[in-house]
Write a protein that holds these residues in place. Structure first.
Motif, mmCIF file in Angstrom:
data_model
loop_
_atom_site.group_PDB
_atom_site.id
_atom_site.type_symbol
_atom_site.label_atom_id
_atom_site.label_comp_id
_atom_site.label_asym_id
_atom_site.label_seq_id
_atom_site.Cartn_x
_atom_site.Cartn_y
_atom_site.Cartn_z
ATOM 1 N N GLY A 145 0.787 -1.217 -0.208
ATOM 2 C CA GLY A 145 0.053 0.279 0.258
ATOM 3 C C GLY A 145 0.910 0.707 -0.104
ATOM 4 N N THR A 164 0.527 3.931 -3.567
ATOM 5 C CA THR A 164 0.946 4.794 -2.730
ATOM 6 C C THR A 164 1.358 6.443 -3.503
ATOM 7 O OG1 THR A 164 -0.818 4.300 -1.607
ATOM 8 C CG2 THR A 164 -0.457 6.555 -1.939
ATOM 9 N N TYR A 202 -9.020 5.207 -2.971
ATOM 10 C CA TYR A 202 -8.308 3.879 -2.901
ATOM 11 C C TYR A 202 -9.917 3.005 -3.006
ATOM 12 C CZ TYR A 202 -7.656 0.123 0.125
ATOM 13 O OH TYR A 202 -7.374 -1.876 0.125
ATOM 14 N N TYR A 261 -1.186 2.554 2.976
ATOM 15 C CA TYR A 261 -1.779 3.939 1.769
ATOM 16 C C TYR A 261 -1.668 5.336 2.112
ATOM 17 C CZ TYR A 261 -5.917 7.062 -0.099
ATOM 18 O OH TYR A 261 -6.953 7.912 -0.172
ATOM 19 N N THR A 281 -12.414 7.927 -0.282
ATOM 20 C CA THR A 281 -12.502 5.669 -0.626
ATOM 21 C C THR A 281 -14.394 4.542 -0.490
ATOM 22 O OG1 THR A 281 -12.574 5.418 2.067
ATOM 23 C CG2 THR A 281 -10.502 6.275 1.386
ATOM 24 N N PHE A 308 -5.230 4.139 -6.274
ATOM 25 C CA PHE A 308 -5.037 3.136 -5.741
ATOM 26 C C PHE A 308 -5.283 2.084 -5.525
ATOM 27 C CE2 PHE A 308 -3.289 0.709 -1.810
ATOM 28 C CZ PHE A 308 -2.546 -0.747 -2.349
#
Length: 347
Positions: free
Chosen positions: A165, A169, A182, A199, A215, A241
Motif C-alpha cells: 500500500g 501510493t 483507494y 496507503y 475511499t 490505488f
C-alpha cells in the motif's frame, strides 16, 4: 553411475572430503578451492546422489510435504508451488503436494504424507490470513506460506502488505498526484487492512490529508462498478490505488465514461501483476507483483534449514523479482514486493 570414490580419485582428495562437499557440509571443513574443484568434477562426471543410500545413512527421506488450500488448483498462485519445487530440487529434496479445499479431510492428507516419511511440511493458504496450525504438524519442522500462525510460534512468510500500500501510493505521489483515491475490498481480509494502512501512511508522510470520501470498498460486478463510477465522477481524484488489478478494471471503465485518459488525466496502480489484466488493459497497468514464487522458494529453504539445523548455501540463489529475505530473520517474515512500472501512471 559415478561414485564419490571416482570423484575422490579424480580430484586427489579423500572420499570423506568429497562427501562433505556433495552433502553441503564443507563450510569450515574443506578449503573453498578444493570444494569448488570437487563440485566441478562431480558436475563434469554427471554425479547424482543416491537418495535411498542417503536416507538410510541420515534417517531422512529428503521428502517434503506441501499442504495447500486451493493453491494447487489455482494457476494464479501456482508460483508458490513452482518456487517450492525449484528450491527443493536445488537442495536435493522431493516434494509431495496435496490439496485440501473443504472436500478432502486435512488430517487424513497430513497422515498420508507422514506415512511417506516426509521430513518437514509447508502449509500454504490461498490468500494471506491468520490461521491455526494443524495439530498433526506439531512434531515436524513446518513453515507457513501466505499465512501467519495465530499462536506466533511457527515460522511463516507473507507479502509485506503494508509495503504494498505504501509503495503503490508513493508512486502516485511521486507522479504529482494530490487527490489519491483507494478502491479496496469489502471483505475483512488481512491484505485489505494492511494495504489500506500503507496507503494512509504514505499520505501522512507526504503531508497529504486523508479524505474518507476518496475511499470505497467493493466486491464484484455491477455494484462494484457503480460504486467506483460514483467515486471517480463525484470526487474526481487524480490518482487511484486499487487493492488488486481486478478492481483497476472498474477504474478504467469509470474513466472511459467520463472521457478521462488513464495515464494522463488519471493515474492508476493495482496489485497482483495479473497478466490477463495488467498486460491487456490500455494503457498497460502499473502494478505491484505479489511474491508467490519467492514465498515458495524461501519457505522451502527455511524448512530445510530447520530439518538439517544449518543455513543452506546462498551461493546459487535464483534471480527473483523481489529480494529473498534472510532465513534467520523474525518468525513472521515478510517479502517486500516489487512495483512493476508501466503506462497507467502519468509521467
Amino acid at each position: 553411475m559415478t561414485t564419490m570414490k571416482e570423484i575422490a580419485e579424480r580430484t586427489g582428495v579423500s572420499v570423506s572430503s568429497v562427501s562433505l562437499v556433495l552433502n553441503g557440509r564443507d563450510a569450515g571443513r574443506v578449503k573453498p578451492s578444493i570444494a569448488k574443484k570437487v563440485r566441478d568434477v562431480a558436475d563434469a562426471l554427471g554425479y547424482k546422489p543416491n537418495p535411498l543410500a542417503r536416507s538410510l545413512r541420515t534417517s531422512r527421506t529428503r521428502i517434503l510435504g506441501f499442504v495447500s488450500e486451493e493453491i494447487a488448483t489455482t494457476p494464479f498462485a501456482g508460483g508458490i508451488i513452482l518456487g517450492a519445487q525449484d528450491a527443493a530440487s536445488a537442495a536435493g529434496y522431493m516434494m509431495i503436494t496435496v490439496n485440501v479445499d473443504g472436500l478432502t479431510d486435512e488430517p487424513e492428507e497430513i497422515a498420508a504424507l507422514k506415512r511417506y516419511g516426509v521430513d518437514g511440511f509447508l502449509y500454504a493458504k490461498m490468500s494471506n490470513r491468520i490461521t491455526d496450525v494443524p495439530e498433526g504438524l506439531a512434531e515436524y519442522p513446518t513453515v507457513l506460506v501466505d499465512a501467519t500462525d495465530r499462536a506466533g510460534r511457527v515460522p511463516s512468510v507473507t507479502p509485506d502488505e503494508v509495503g504494498i500500500g505504501y509503495d503503490a501510493t508513493k508512486r502516485l505521489i511521486d507522479a504529482g498526484c494530490t487527490r489519491i483515491a483507494y478502491v479496496g475490498c469489502s471483505e475483512p481480509m488481512v491484505a485489505q487492512r494492511l494495504r489500506f494502512e500503507g496507503y494512509r501512511r504514505a499520505l501522512e508522510e507526504s503531508g497529504l490529508p486523508f479524505d474518507d470520501r476518496l475511499t470505497t470498498n467493493v466486491m464484484f460486478h455491477r455494484p462494484a462498478q457503480d460504486a467506483v463510477d460514483r467515486l471517480i465522477g463525484e470526487q474526481r481524484p487524480d490518482g487511484v490505488f486499487c487493492w488488486n488489478d481486478a478492481r483497476a478494471l472498474y477504474v478504467y471503465q469509470a474513466a472511459m465514461k467520463l472521457d478521462l485518459t488513464v495515464g494522463e488525466d488519471l493515474s492508476v496502480v493495482g496489485v497482483d501483476n495479473h497478466r490477463l489484466i495488467a498486460e491487456t488493459l490500455v494503457p498497460e497497468l502499473t502494478t505491484v507483483e505479489l511474491p508467490h514464487y519467492e514465498m515458495g522458494y524461501w519457505a522451502t529453504r527455511k524448512v530445510i534449514s530447520m530439518i538439517e539445523d544449518r543455513v543452506p548455501s546462498a551461493d546459487e540463489l535464483p534471480h527473483t523479482t523481489a529480494p529473498l529475505p534472510p532465513l534467520d530473520g523474525p518468525v513472521e517474515t515478510r517479502v517486500r514486493c516489487t512495483l512493476i512500472d508501466k503506462d497507467s501512471v502519468a509521467r
